[in-house]
Design a protein around this motif. Structure first.
Motif, PDB file in Angstrom:
ATOM      1  N   UNK A  48      41.167  50.753  93.457  1.00  0.00           N
ATOM      2  CA  UNK A  48      39.887  51.174  92.897  1.00  0.00           C
ATOM      3  C   UNK A  48      39.619  52.189  94.274  1.00  0.00           C
ATOM      4  N   UNK A  49      39.744  51.780  95.557  1.00  0.00           N
ATOM      5  CA  UNK A  49      39.816  53.306  96.635  1.00  0.00           C
ATOM      6  C   UNK A  49      40.447  54.312  95.624  1.00  0.00           C
TER       7      UNK A  49
ATOM      8  N   UNK B 247      41.130  59.667  92.707  1.00  0.00           N
ATOM      9  CA  UNK B 247      41.902  60.498  92.121  1.00  0.00           C
ATOM     10  C   UNK B 247      40.455  61.593  91.317  1.00  0.00           C
ATOM     11  N   UNK B 248      39.382  60.675  90.702  1.00  0.00           N
ATOM     12  CA  UNK B 248      38.174  60.641  90.537  1.00  0.00           C
ATOM     13  C   UNK B 248      37.985  62.538  91.556  1.00  0.00           C
ATOM     14  N   UNK B 249      37.698  61.700  92.687  1.00  0.00           N
ATOM     15  CA  UNK B 249      37.567  63.475  93.788  1.00  0.00           C
ATOM     16  C   UNK B 249      38.391  64.438  92.921  1.00  0.00           C
TER      17      UNK B 249
ATOM     18  N   UNK C 246      45.171  61.569  85.157  1.00  0.00           N
ATOM     19  CA  UNK C 246      44.730  60.641  84.581  1.00  0.00           C
ATOM     20  C   UNK C 246      44.808  59.601  86.004  1.00  0.00           C
ATOM     21  N   UNK C 247      43.700  59.140  85.803  1.00  0.00           N
ATOM     22  CA  UNK C 247      44.237  57.687  86.862  1.00  0.00           C
ATOM     23  C   UNK C 247      45.369  56.507  87.110  1.00  0.00           C
ATOM     24  N   UNK C 248      45.558  56.573  88.306  1.00  0.00           N
ATOM     25  CA  UNK C 248      47.680  55.846  88.633  1.00  0.00           C
ATOM     26  C   UNK C 248      47.279  54.572  88.701  1.00  0.00           C
TER      27      UNK C 248
ATOM     28  N   UNK D 185      41.758  50.731  84.759  1.00  0.00           N
ATOM     29  CA  UNK D 185      41.990  51.787  85.291  1.00  0.00           C
ATOM     30  C   UNK D 185      42.078  52.214  83.875  1.00  0.00           C
ATOM     31  N   UNK D 186      42.616  51.662  82.782  1.00  0.00           N
ATOM     32  CA  UNK D 186      42.587  51.954  81.498  1.00  0.00           C
ATOM     33  C   UNK D 186      42.196  52.446  81.174  1.00  0.00           C
ATOM     34  N   UNK D 187      40.814  51.456  81.078  1.00  0.00           N
ATOM     35  CA  UNK D 187      39.249  52.533  80.069  1.00  0.00           C
ATOM     36  C   UNK D 187      38.865  53.784  80.657  1.00  0.00           C
ATOM     37  N   UNK D 188      38.710  53.502  81.888  1.00  0.00           N
ATOM     38  CA  UNK D 188      38.515  54.711  82.572  1.00  0.00           C
ATOM     39  C   UNK D 188      39.629  55.969  82.042  1.00  0.00           C
TER      40      UNK D 188
END
Length: 466
Positions: free
Chosen positions: A203-204, A209-211, A221-223, A236-239
Motif C-alpha cells: 500500500x505504501x 507511485x500514486x504521488x 501504473x501501480x507495481x 492494486x489491479x482495481x486501482x
C-alpha cells in the motif's frame, strides 16, 4: 473519573476512540493484536491457575480430613492428641474456652463466636485463616465440628493444617504465568507489527507511485505482482483499472476538444470569409440574401456538428442505456420516416424488411442510429436503400445496404472512427460522425458495428443483445 481528552481543533475535544482512529494503521493493528492476545493469555492463565489451585486444595482438604478424623478418634478414645508436621489443633468447650491446644495455636482462639455457636448446634466449620498475599507464615486451613468424648461433656474439635506449601506453589505459579504471558505478549506484538508492515508495504508503494501520478507522469501504473492473488494485489489491479479508465476518459476529453476545434474551424472560417466578402463592398439585396443563406447553412452545420459531438460524448462517458420493450417493426418505421421523402426526391426507393417482434432496447438512441445509417447511404451511396431488421436468440441484427460503389478497402478498418470519410469515392458532405455515432450506440447496448462491401454495394450492420 472524567476520561482523558486531548484538543483536536480549536473548540473541539477528542476522546479515546477518536484518538485511536488518528493513530497509524500499523500501530492500531499492533494495539488490537496486543489486546486480543492479552485476553487470550489472561483466560489461559486463569484456567491454568484454577486447575492447579483446585488440585492443591483437593490434596490439602484430603490431608485435613484425615488429620481431623484421627484427632476426633483419639479424642473419643481418651488418647493423647498429636498430629503431623505443620498441623495444629484446639479443643474448645461450648463457651469457646480453650481446653487443649497444640503449641502453634495455644493462646489464640481459631473460631469466632458465631462459628462456635454454629459448631455447637451441629454444623461443620471449614475455612481458611490468612490469604495468599501478603506473605504470612501462619496461614491455616481448618475444619471443626462438635465431638462428645466418652463420659465427658461435648467439646468442639478444631483441626488445622498449614497452607504454606500450597500458597507458595500458587505464588510461584502466578509469577511464572506473568513472565510467560509478558514474553508471549511481546513476541505476539512484534510478530503482529512485522506482519502488518509486510501487509501494508505494498500500500505504501502504491501511495508513492500514486504521488508520482499526481505529479503528472504519464502511463504509470501501480507495481502489482502477478504471482499473487490476495486482497492487496486485487486492490492494486482495481486501482490500475481505475487509472486505465481515468486515462481513457482524459484521452476522450482531449480527443473531443481536438475534434471539436478541428471540425468547427472550417465552418467558422467559411462564416468569417462570407461576412468579410459581404462587408468588403456594397452588395445588392439578392447578393445579401445569398450570403445569408450561405451563413445559415454553415450555422446549421455547426449546430448539427455540435449536437453530434455532444451525443457521442454522452454515450462514451456514461453509456447510459435504458432498455424497454419495443415493437421492432414500429421502431424501424419511425426511424426511417424522416428519410422517406428525401429518398423519393432523389428518385431512389427506401424499403424495409423488419420482423414484427418485441425487442428490449433503448429506442431513444437506436432510432437516430438507424436514421444516421440511412442518411449515410442516401448521401454517399447510390441506387435503392434496404433496411433489414431481425431478432433471433436474443440478438438484434440491423443491416442497411445500398447499391453504390462500396467502401474503399483502405477505409473499412477505420470506417467507424470519428471524422473519417471515404474521400476517394464519396463527396465531402457530412461531418464523418454518422458511422461513429451508430457504432457508439451499438457498443453502449453491448453490441458491435460492422461495415463491409457486398457484390451489389455496401452494407453496415449493427448487432446487439436485445
Amino acid at each position: 473519573m472524567t476520561p482523558a481528552v486531548v484538543e483536536d481543533e480549536p473548540g473541539r475535544r477528542l476522546g479515546g476512540p477518536r484518538l485511536l482512529q488518528r493513530l497509524p494503521i500499523v500501530l492500531r493493528l499492533v494495539i488490537a493484536v496486543a489486546a486480543a492476545m492479552s485476553l487470550v493469555l489472561g483466560g489461559a492463565a486463569a484456567l491454568v491457575y484454577w486447575r492447579v489451585e483446585t488440585a492443591l486444595d483437593q490434596q490439602l482438604d484430603a490431608d485435613l480430613a484425615t488429620y481431623h478424623h484421627d484427632l476426633v478418634r483419639d479424642l473419643r478414645a481418651g488418647r493423647s492428641l498429636s498430629g503431623p508436621d505443620g498441623s495444629a489443633y484446639q479443643i474448645l468447650d461450648r463457651r469457646g474456652r480453650i481446653v487443649a491446644a497444640s503449641g502453634l495455636v495455644r493462646t489464640e482462639r481459631l473460631l469466632t463466636a458465631a462459628e462456635i455457636k454454629a459448631a455447637t448446634d451441629g454444623a461443620t466449620i471449614h475455612r481458611d485463616i490468612g490469604g495468599l498475599l501478603p506473605l504470612d507464615p501462619h496461614t491455616l486451613r481448618l475444619t471443626a465440628e462438635r465431638v462428645r468424648p466418652s463420659h465427658q461433656r461435648t467439646v468442639i474439635a478444631v483441626a488445622a493444617l498449614r497452607r504454606g506449601h500450597r500458597d507458595e506453589a500458587l505464588r510461584e505459579l502466578l509469577a511464572q504465568l506473568g513472565i510467560a504471558a509478558g514474553l508471549t505478549l511481546l513476541a505476539a506484538s512484534y510478530v503482529g507489527y512485522r506482519t502488518a508492515r509486510a501487509a501494508l508495504d505494498p500500500v505504501e508503494r502504491y501511495r508513492h507511485r500514486a504521488a508520482t501520478l499526481a505529479d503528472g507522469a504519464p502511463r504509470i501504473r501501480l507495481p502489482v505482482p502477478e504471482d499473487r492473488d490476495d486482497e492487496i494485489t486485487r486492490l492494486g489491479h482495481t486501482l490500475n483499472q481505475m487509472l486505465d479508465r481515468l486515462e481513457a476518459s482524459a484521452e476522450r476529453e482531449r480527443r473531443f476538444v481536438a475534434d471539436a476545434s478541428h471540425e468547427l474551424r472550417t465552418p467558422l472560417s467559411l462564416l468569417r470569409a462570407e461576412l468579410d466578402v459581404a462587408l468588403h463592398r456594397p452588395r445588392s439585396a439578392d447578393e445579401l440574401i445569398e450570403t445569408l443563406r450561405s451563413v445559415d447553412a454553415e450555422v446549421q452545420r455547426l449546430i448539427d456538428l455540435s449536437n453530434a459531438l455532444l451525443d457521442l460524448e454522452e454515450l462514451g462517458s456514461s453509456k447510459h442505456i435504458t432498455r424497454a420493450p419495443e415493437d421492432l417493426a414500429e421502431l424501424v418505421d419511425t426511424a426511417i420516416s424522416a428519410d422517406v421523402q428525401a429518398a423519393a426526391h432523389a428518385g431512389r426507393s427506401l424499403t424495409v424488411d423488419a420482423a414484427s417482434t418485441t425487442v428490449n432496447v433503448d429506442a431513444r438512441w437506436l432510432r437516430p442510429a438507424i436514421g444516421n445509417l440511412i442518411s449515410n447511404a442516401l448521401r454517399h451511396g447510390q441506387g435503392d436503400v434496404h433496411v433489414t431488421a431481425t431478432a433471433t436468440e436474443g440478438r438484434l441484427r440491423l443491416t442497411v445496404t445500398d447499391e453504390g460503389p462500396g467502401f474503399p478497402p483502405e477505409f473499412l478498418p477505420r470506417a467507424f472512427d470519428r471524422f473519417t470519410r471515404a474521400e476517394a469515392s464519396r463527396t465531402s458532405e457530412g461531418s464523418g460522425l454518422g458511422l461513429a455515432f451508430a457504432a457508439a450506440i451499438a457498443a453502449a447496448h453491448g453490441g458491435t458495428a460492422h461495415a463491409e462491401n457486398t457484390p451489389t454495394g455496401s452494407a453496415v450492420t449493427l448487432d446487439l443483445p436485445c
